[in-house]
Enzyme design. Structure first.
Site, PDB file in Angstrom:
ATOM      1  N   GLU C 209       0.968  -1.235  -0.035  1.00 41.06           N
ATOM      2  CA  GLU C 209      -0.051   0.131  -0.147  1.00 41.06           C
ATOM      3  C   GLU C 209       0.758   1.146  -0.047  1.00 41.06           C
ATOM      4  OE1 GLU C 209      -3.068  -0.476  -0.387  1.00 41.06           O
ATOM      5  OE2 GLU C 209      -3.269  -2.425   0.007  1.00 41.06           O
ATOM      6  N   CYS C 243      -1.948   8.747   2.412  1.00 41.44           N
ATOM      7  CA  CYS C 243      -1.655   8.405   1.256  1.00 41.44           C
ATOM      8  C   CYS C 243      -2.925   8.828   0.368  1.00 41.44           C
ATOM      9  CB  CYS C 243      -1.307   6.793   1.331  1.00 41.44           C
ATOM     10  SG  CYS C 243      -2.448   6.078   2.031  1.00 41.44           S
TER      11      CYS C 243
END
Lengths: 145, 483, 492
Positions: C209, C243
């Site tokens: 990720e 993110c």
């Protein structure tokens, strides 16, 4: 003092001025040496006097001047009489009368007795002339350093 | 790009903020002062009452309490209330301070413990007593009446340096700012000295709130229409009773501080005019020269003030219908004036409306009305024995000396600010102004606010940098520990 | 303790977990949820102290988000992890087919410093629920030392299944070398590549990720106030250290000027502070190096002609005032690299196709949002975007639903966490086919004969043909095959 265009009081118009002058003449009809409120031209000073007020109060003042100033003169007189009577009521019961007194008498006396009229023959304040009022204050450069 | 982080931000520049700023700057701290009002050169202060109200005061002049029984006034200019007050600088007596000690639980409220703080601020001010040679007609009537009725009076002590009343200057002008910089406002005294020591000042800055963090305080508001925020290790609210309480409430701290806005006091004042056959010229020279100094008055909870005011204020306060009112105004030079100032005991409360507007819940209680009546009776006696032809009682009460709302004390349930001048539970947020007062003293508050600011400077700086010549009392990190 | 010790212990724990039921494991996770809820103010304090984030971010993203996930997991796991029956083709008549979702064994979870609690919990919980032993290697910048240990204390299964290995990259490398059965990494693309490279020769599967350069596409038919407020929150929540933070705001040209003005005004009202009581909007940056990156990108943009509204670092702190950047060009670092800070570049676009092209060209592909009153257009654009998640008329909201998978495309990584997909990612699917014990031989077993071959041909024609005749052909061939299969090869 210039009134910032963003302030509600910037909407003070010729009509407001005339309405305020009608109210002022009931409180200050003039007597011999003292000019009447409308003769003094004091109503034009209202935006300058109210420039420091809170915006919500400015809006309220504009409405109040429009409404009260549109009444026939005897009704204005009666209203002011009721206000003087109502002010004596204690606590919250007397609050409306005292607030109206502050608003109406306040702005009329403030604009008239501040001495900013230039209606005396010599171009000075006719109101201060009548009161024989003048404050003296010597200011030189040394003082303001 | 680096943004400044100050050691201290002080909101407000009056008696509390001005003195504190000076002492912090003198200790080498980087201090930013935020003031809602404007900066004036002394000679440019307004020369008329209309502009003085609109430009030097909050809300354009007066702010009514919720029931409009009192018209409150507070300064909004660099120097705050000290620019528009009469600069009467008296110490509090033990009658006032004992009450504070009892309410707050702080034994530092005593004539003895406050003494050195008073000494320190007085040393930085020019204080003069008004001599008999400067009396005007109003003062002579006042003195005559007191003497005939057997009441004690005393000369006023005022913060002034060179009024030159003998030269013909009329000090009433200074209620709109002293153009000679003689009156000892903070704008004429502590602030310029603090600026020389590095104090930065932003005027026209209206503060909405503060956010207290683990390492500093964010202060937010606006300058004109621009939203601004400033950062400091510590923030001191010195915005006055209404200002500091409003900022704390608007910051959402009401729940955490149950005593916030409570215990609001003022000194309700009721003006009585009298007309004399001969001109009094109460507006000339030192328009206020004397004070009542009678222990009976003090015990009864009022004092009588030898005051006067300009035509606008007089016209607003004079009673009567149009013609009677006009006649009295035309005789302005023949008017004398005395007011009774009541030591307030019924606490008021400050709150915010849903729209964020300040609400002042303050009504006259039975004790205040009784005290006012007693004082008014004596005023009428004075006018009677001095030959007044007519007496006129103002229909409106004035509220001066706004105090309380952020009381200093030991416990969160009854106070807002701890003994080290930090808001309970917020070690980096301080209050230093009249809002600290636990009750109304019955004495003009300005000098005591200054003295408390001096004590606060000691508390904030800790011993090492205590103001010169003053022994220290509070350890450096006491504020952190107790909060 | 060495990495091998961690893995040995984890393998032992994984063996032990085989004895536990899913119900027992979920019961412990429910208790964990309760404890987090009870201790939420304490936890928020510790998270705030280590990350610098403001209290509301700590409460909502870290704590509420984790509780939400645990709640979903408890409800969803029994179905997602249950043994599956699948259909068996007619050719295998009489047999049963199953899929068993089994634990992988040991899972190494490497977490970043931006959401130290949420990211750890949303990986630990599904791994444990699926029956894995877990080794967590938290970021050395936000270790939350002792927090998880104290939360799982007295939960016998979870406390034996979870080990936390504090340390930096060296610790992570050693743990990888000790051969866990899976690695789940959340963090930067650079570290992700290194981990993948280290894991490749060891044949350890890795979920990555990674970062993003997430876009927000705004068409000119939106509510300006709400959309601007959404953009600011999407860009600045957690001080932009997410993110999926909005890192590029594309506004259709007719709305551009008004939107920039509204954004500037709303931005000026955002309050920056750390250690607040819920009243600061934007907290501190977690690390000095991230402050430096953000400031360097802004300085680079300024030099290349960008207009910057706001910005700046408060001296002596890690507090950054949020910045709005206009006059942005592609050569600026902030359009090429992840910023990971409170910076919002605003760009104009003219038409749909151009906007899609710009977003898809970023190389990253984590998430995006599309804002338009025209839902058909929004859906059309959303399908065209090469990203792992799209919110329509909202921002960063796919993460708000624990039932949705989370993961990226391209430089933003691979693999999914959360949702059924994420939970299954903590398992391997074991295929099972069950036949009964009997004496019959299968037709496809030996011996192969010409006859069998012919019959298989007929069987296939029957299978692929249509209609009743074909079915009959299939059945006949099947029966003949079955009987033929029982006969041994003829030995003359």
């Amino acid at each position: 003092m210039t009134t910032p265009a963003s302030q509600p009081i910037a909407a003070f118009s010729q009509r407001h001025e005339q309405a305020l002058a009608r109210i002022g003449d009931v409180l200050i009809p003039g007597n011999g040496s003292l000019p009447s409120y409308s003769e003094s031209g004091a109503a034009a000073l209202a935006p300058r006097a109210l420039a420091g007020a809170r915006p919500v109060d400015q809006v309220m003042m504009l409405r109040l001047i429009s409404v009260v100033g549109a009444l026939p003169r005897p009704l204005i007189a009666l209203l002011l009489l009721c206000i003087r009577g109502g002010m004596r009521l204690p606590g919250i019961a007397g609050a409306p009368a005292r607030l109206l007194d502050l608003a109406l008498k306040g702005v009329v006396m403030n604009t008239y007795y501040c001495g900013l009229d230039r209606t005396a023959p010599d171009g000075d304040s006719a109101v201060f002339h009548a009161l024989d009022f003048r404050l003296q204050m010597q200011v030189d450069d040394e003082d303001t350093k | 790009m680096k943004l400044s982080r100050y050691d201290y931000i002080i909101v407000g520049s009056g008696a509390g903020g001005g003195v504190l700023a000076f002492h912090l700057a003198r200790a080498g701290k980087r201090v930013l002062m935020l003031e809602a009002g404007q900066r004036w050169q002394p000679r440019d202060y307004p020369d008329n009452e209309l502009d003085a109200s609109a430009r030097l005061m909050w809300s354009g002049g007066v702010e009514p309490s919720q029931d409009a029984s009192l018209m409150l006034m507070r300064g909004r200019t660099l120097g705050g209330g000290t620019v528009i007050n009469q600069c009467l600088l008296d110490r509090f007596d033990d009658i006032a301070l004992d009450d504070w000690a009892a309410r707050s639980g702080l034994d530092s409220f005593s004539e003895t413990a406050m003494g050195r703080h008073y000494d320190a601020v007085e040393a930085d001010l020019s204080l003069q007593s008004i001599p008999e040679s400067d009396w005007n007609g109003n003062a002579r009537i006042y003195a005559d009446g007191f003497d005939r009725l057997g009441y004690r009076r005393a000369p006023l002590r005022r913060g002034q340096s060179r009024c030159d009343v003998a030269g013909g200057n009329d000090c009433m002008r200074c209620l709109g700012g002293c153009p000679r910089a003689s009156k000892q406002s903070t704008a004429a005294t502590f602030l310029p000295r603090a600026e020389e020591l590095g104090l930065e000042i932003i005027t026209g800055c209206h503060i909405h709130g503060v956010v207290h963090g683990s390492a500093g305080v964010t202060v937010y508001g606006q300058v004109g229409r621009e939203q601004v925020q400033f950062f400091a290790a510590r923030c001191v609210l010195a915005a006055g009773t209404l200002g500091s309480s409003r900022i704390l409430m608007n910051s959402g701290l009401g729940d955490a501080l149950p005593a916030l806005g409570k215990g609001f006091f003022c000194h309700p004042q009721f003006v009585t005019f009298a007309r004399y056959a001969e001109p009094v010229d109460a507006h000339r020279g030192s328009f206020q020269a004397l004070k009542s100094d009678d222990p009976r008055f003090r015990a009864a909870g009022f004092k009588l003030e030898n005051v006067f005011m300009g035509p606008v204020a007089a016209a607003y306060l004079l009673p009567g219908g149009a013609r009677a009112h006009q006649r009295l105004m035309r005789d302005y030079r023949h008017l004398a004036c005395i007011e009774v100032a009541v030591r307030d005991v019924t606490p008021g409360r400050l709150s915010l409306s849903r729209g964020g507007q300040l609400r002042i819940h303050k009504s006259l209680g039975a004790p205040e009305r009784k005290r006012a009546r007693e004082g008014l009776k004596i005023i009428r006696d004075i006018y009677r024995v001095t030959g007044a032809t007519e007496v006129a009682q103002a229909p409106t009460g004035i509220g001066l000396h706004l105090m309380g709302g952020c009381a200093q004390g030991l416990h969160r349930d009854s106070s807002v600010v701890n003994p080290e001048f930090a808001v309970h539970g917020m070690p980096r947020l301080h209050v230093v102004d009249g809002s600290l007062f636990p009750s109304a003293p019955g004495i003009n508050p300005s000098l005591t606010i200054m003295a408390l600011a001096h004590r606060a400077a000691e508390a904030l700086l800790g011993g090492a940098q205590a103001p010169a010549g003053i022994s220290r009392s509070v350890p450096a990190d006491a504020a952190e520990v107790s909060a | 303790m060495t990495a091998t010790h961690y893995l040995d212990q984890a393998r032992t724990a994984a063996e032990g977990l085989r004895e536990s039921s899913l119900k027992e494991r979920l019961a412990e996770l429910a208790l964990l949820r309760q404890r987090i809820d009870q201790r939420r103010e304490d936890i928020a304090e510790q998270v705030m102290a280590e990350t610098g984030k403001c209290r509301t971010d700590a409460l909502v993203s870290e704590i509420m988000g984790s509780l939400d996930y645990l709640h979903w997991l408890n409800k969803a796991a029994p179905a997602v992890l249950a043994d599956e029956k699948v259909s068996t083709p007619i050719a295998l008549m009489g047999k049963a087919s199953r899929i068993w979702h089994e634990a992988l064994g040991t899972v190494l979870i490497i977490t970043p410093w931006n959401y130290p609690l949420h990211i750890a919990l949303t990986a630990i919980a599904p791994a444990f629920a699926a029956g894995n032993a877990v080794i967590l290697k938290p970021s050395e910048h936000t270790p939350l030392k002792g927090l998880l240990e104290s939360l799982v204390a007295d939960l016998p299964l979870l406390s034996s299944a979870l080990q936390i290995a504090y340390g930096d990259g060296d610790t992570a490398r050693a743990l990888i070398d000790a051969r866990p059965d899976k690695i789940c990494f959340t963090g930067s693309a650079a570290t992700g590549k290194a981990i993948l490279a280290q894991a490749a020769p060891l044949l350890i599967p890795v979920d990555l990720e990674l970062g993003g350069k997430d876009a927000m596409l705004v068409f000119d038919d939106v509510d300006l106030h709400r959309t601007s407020a959404g953009a600011l929150w999407g860009a600045f929540t957690n001080a932009g250290q997410s993110c999926t933070s909005v890192e590029a705001l594309y506004v259709q040209r007719p709305l551009y000027r008004d939107m920039v003005a509204t954004l500037a005004q709303q931005l000026d009202a955002l309050i920056v502070n750390e250690g607040d009581a819920g009243d600061a909007d934007i907290g501190a940056m977690t690390t000095d190096f991230q402050c430096d990156i953000v400031e360097a990108q802004l300085e680079d943009a300024r030099k290349k002609g960008a207009q910057i509204h706001g910005g700046g670092r408060i001296a002596g702190t890690r507090l950054l005032r949020p910045a709005l950047v206009t006059e942005v060009t592609p050569d600026m670092l902030l359009m090429q690299q992840e910023t990971f800070g409170p910076v919002l570049p605003v760009l104009a676009f003219d038409n749909e196709a151009e906007a899609i092209r710009q977003v898809n060209n970023s190389g990253f592909g984590l998430s995006a949002s599309v804002w338009s009153k025209d839902l058909d257009r929004a859906a059309r654009v959303a399908r065209a975007l090469r990203v792992g998640a799209v919110s329509i008329n909202n921002v960063m909201l796919t993460e708000g639903n624990p039932a949705l998978p989370f993961g990226g495309v391209g430089a933003s990584g691979s693999g999914r966490v959360k949702g059924a997909e994420g939970l299954r990612g903590m398992t391997r699917s074991k295929a099972v086919l069950i036949d009964k014990q009997h004496g019959k031989l299968e037709a496809n077993w030996y011996p192969y004969t010409r006859e069998k071959y012919r019959l298989f041909g007929q069987l296939i024609s029957g299978l692929s043909g249509k209609g009743l005749a074909a079915l009959l052909r299939f059945a006949r061939a099947g029966l003949q095959l079955e009987s033929h299969a029982q006969k041994p090869r003829r030995n003359p």
